[in-house]
Design a protein around this motif. Structure first.
Motif, PDB file in Angstrom:
ATOM      1  N   ASN A   1       0.869  -1.170   0.000  1.00  0.00           N
ATOM      2  CA  ASN A   1       0.000   0.000   0.000  1.00  0.00           C
ATOM      3  C   ASN A   1       0.908   1.222   0.000  1.00  0.00           C
ATOM      4  O   ASN A   1       1.465   1.594   1.039  1.00  0.00           O
TER       5      ASN A   1
ATOM      6  N   ASP B   1       0.368   4.410  -0.346  1.00  0.00           N
ATOM      7  CA  ASP B   1      -0.072   5.556   0.461  1.00  0.00           C
ATOM      8  C   ASP B   1       0.367   5.379   1.918  1.00  0.00           C
ATOM      9  O   ASP B   1       0.890   6.316   2.545  1.00  0.00           O
TER      10      ASP B   1
ATOM     11  N   ASP C   1      -4.488  14.304  -5.707  1.00  0.00           N
ATOM     12  CA  ASP C   1      -4.173  12.913  -6.044  1.00  0.00           C
ATOM     13  C   ASP C   1      -3.118  12.425  -5.047  1.00  0.00           C
ATOM     14  O   ASP C   1      -1.913  12.542  -5.279  1.00  0.00           O
TER      15      ASP C   1
ATOM     16  N   SER D   1      -2.292   9.428  -4.040  1.00  0.00           N
ATOM     17  CA  SER D   1      -1.471   8.286  -4.463  1.00  0.00           C
ATOM     18  C   SER D   1      -0.305   8.736  -5.339  1.00  0.00           C
ATOM     19  O   SER D   1       0.818   8.240  -5.216  1.00  0.00           O
ATOM     20  N   LYS D   2      -0.555   9.684  -6.224  1.00  0.00           N
ATOM     21  CA  LYS D   2       0.518  10.207  -7.073  1.00  0.00           C
ATOM     22  C   LYS D   2       1.556  10.936  -6.228  1.00  0.00           C
ATOM     23  O   LYS D   2       2.763  10.786  -6.436  1.00  0.00           O
TER      24      LYS D   2
ATOM     25  N   ALA E   1       2.221  10.312  -3.125  1.00  0.00           N
ATOM     26  CA  ALA E   1       2.938   9.285  -2.363  1.00  0.00           C
ATOM     27  C   ALA E   1       4.056   8.671  -3.210  1.00  0.00           C
ATOM     28  O   ALA E   1       5.173   8.459  -2.728  1.00  0.00           O
ATOM     29  N   ASN E   2       3.749   8.397  -4.476  1.00  0.00           N
ATOM     30  CA  ASN E   2       4.771   7.839  -5.370  1.00  0.00           C
ATOM     31  C   ASN E   2       5.911   8.826  -5.614  1.00  0.00           C
ATOM     32  O   ASN E   2       7.076   8.427  -5.673  1.00  0.00           O
TER      33      ASN E   2
END
Length: 280
Positions: free
Chosen positions: A201, A203, A254, A256-257, A259-260
């Motif tokens: 995960n 995030d 966003d 998730s973006k 986090a990446n």
């Protein structure tokens, strides 16, 4: 989040290493300088007992310089030979031959007394996935001998590489161990990319990294992302999203973006030199 990744090829690789260890004079163990203890497979100590040991703090340029010195002292006190290296830039590579000969001095002297003058030192290169073994070997040999990639599991089999007339290396696949007794170890391995992102995960991983940075590297997030650092980690992710224009339809952040982006910046060193653990 539970951290675990032990695909079938790792069982085969461990069995192969157990068979080959009798041919070996020296174990060269690569660890990630950002997590030198967590990136050591505990099975290696048992596998390599009674063998000379050289520990290489790889990716030393990504780790805190002060922490590197402390870890060098720690491993020397454990009775190991140890060097800081950066396989990509070549830092520390020229010191390895001298250190290998020093580590294997007793073996070389025994051979000399028996009249054996031409047998090369045989070293097994070991390390967890994505620690940089293939890049190290290619840099050390001065030529492309192995496949490389910025993801775990690139090396699948074993291969012997002749470095010089007096030294041969046995490359081995990166292997983890079947169960992490301490999930903090699994977290650190996930953060540096030694566990496949596909099963994580991202995030939650980013939030864990933010907590560590907030506690240990205050001001780093504000400097990198031109944001006001908060005590709430979700708000900090939103700050990164705002800074990097990570927006969904409707103008929502966003996460998730973002986090990446954070994880990529940490892994590539764009956040600066960060060490995730120190000697006790």
């Amino acid at each position: 989040m539970i951290f675990q990744w032990y695909p079938g090829h790792m069982t085969k690789a461990k069995r192969m290493m157990q068979e080959d260890i009798k041919l070996i004079d020296l174990v060269i163990e690569l660890v990630d300088a950002r997590i030198p203890l967590s990136s050591r497979n505990p099975d290696i100590d048992n596998l390599g007992r009674n063998k000379a040991r050289l520990i290489l703090l790889n990716k030393c340029d990504l780790a805190d310089e002060h922490a590197n010195k402390r870890w060098m002292e720690y491993f020397r006190n454990q009775g190991h030979h140890v060097l800081e290296i950066n396989s990509k830039s070549g830092k520390g590579i020229k010191d390895i031959n001298r250190t290998v000969l020093e580590a294997c001095k007793e073996k070389i002297e025994r051979d000399r007394r028996k009249g054996i003058l031409s047998r090369p030192v045989r070293a097994m290169v070991v390390g967890i996935p994505n620690v940089g073994k293939s890049t190290f070997i290619n840099s050390y040999a001065g030529r492309a001998c192995t496949k490389t990639g910025n993801k775990p599991g690139v090396t699948k089999g074993k291969q012997w590489i002749k470095i010089a007339k007096n030294l041969e290396l046995l490359d081995t696949p990166g292997i983890l161990w079947p169960k992490f007794d301490d999930q903090a170890v699994g977290l650190r391995l996930a953060l540096i990319g030694s566990i496949k992102d596909d099963i994580l995960n991202i995030d939650e991983l980013a939030v864990a990294l933010l907590k560590f940075l907030h506690a240990n590297y205050t001001g780093l997030l504000a400097s990198r992302y031109d944001m006001e650092e908060q005590d709430d980690m979700v708000q900090n992710l939103q700050g990164i999203a705002r800074s990097r224009h990570c927006l969904l339809k409707g103008g929502e952040f966003d996460i998730s973006k973002a986090a990446n982006i954070l994880l990529d910046d940490f892994r590539s060193g764009k956040l600066g030199r960060i060490t995730l653990e120190y000697p006790e």
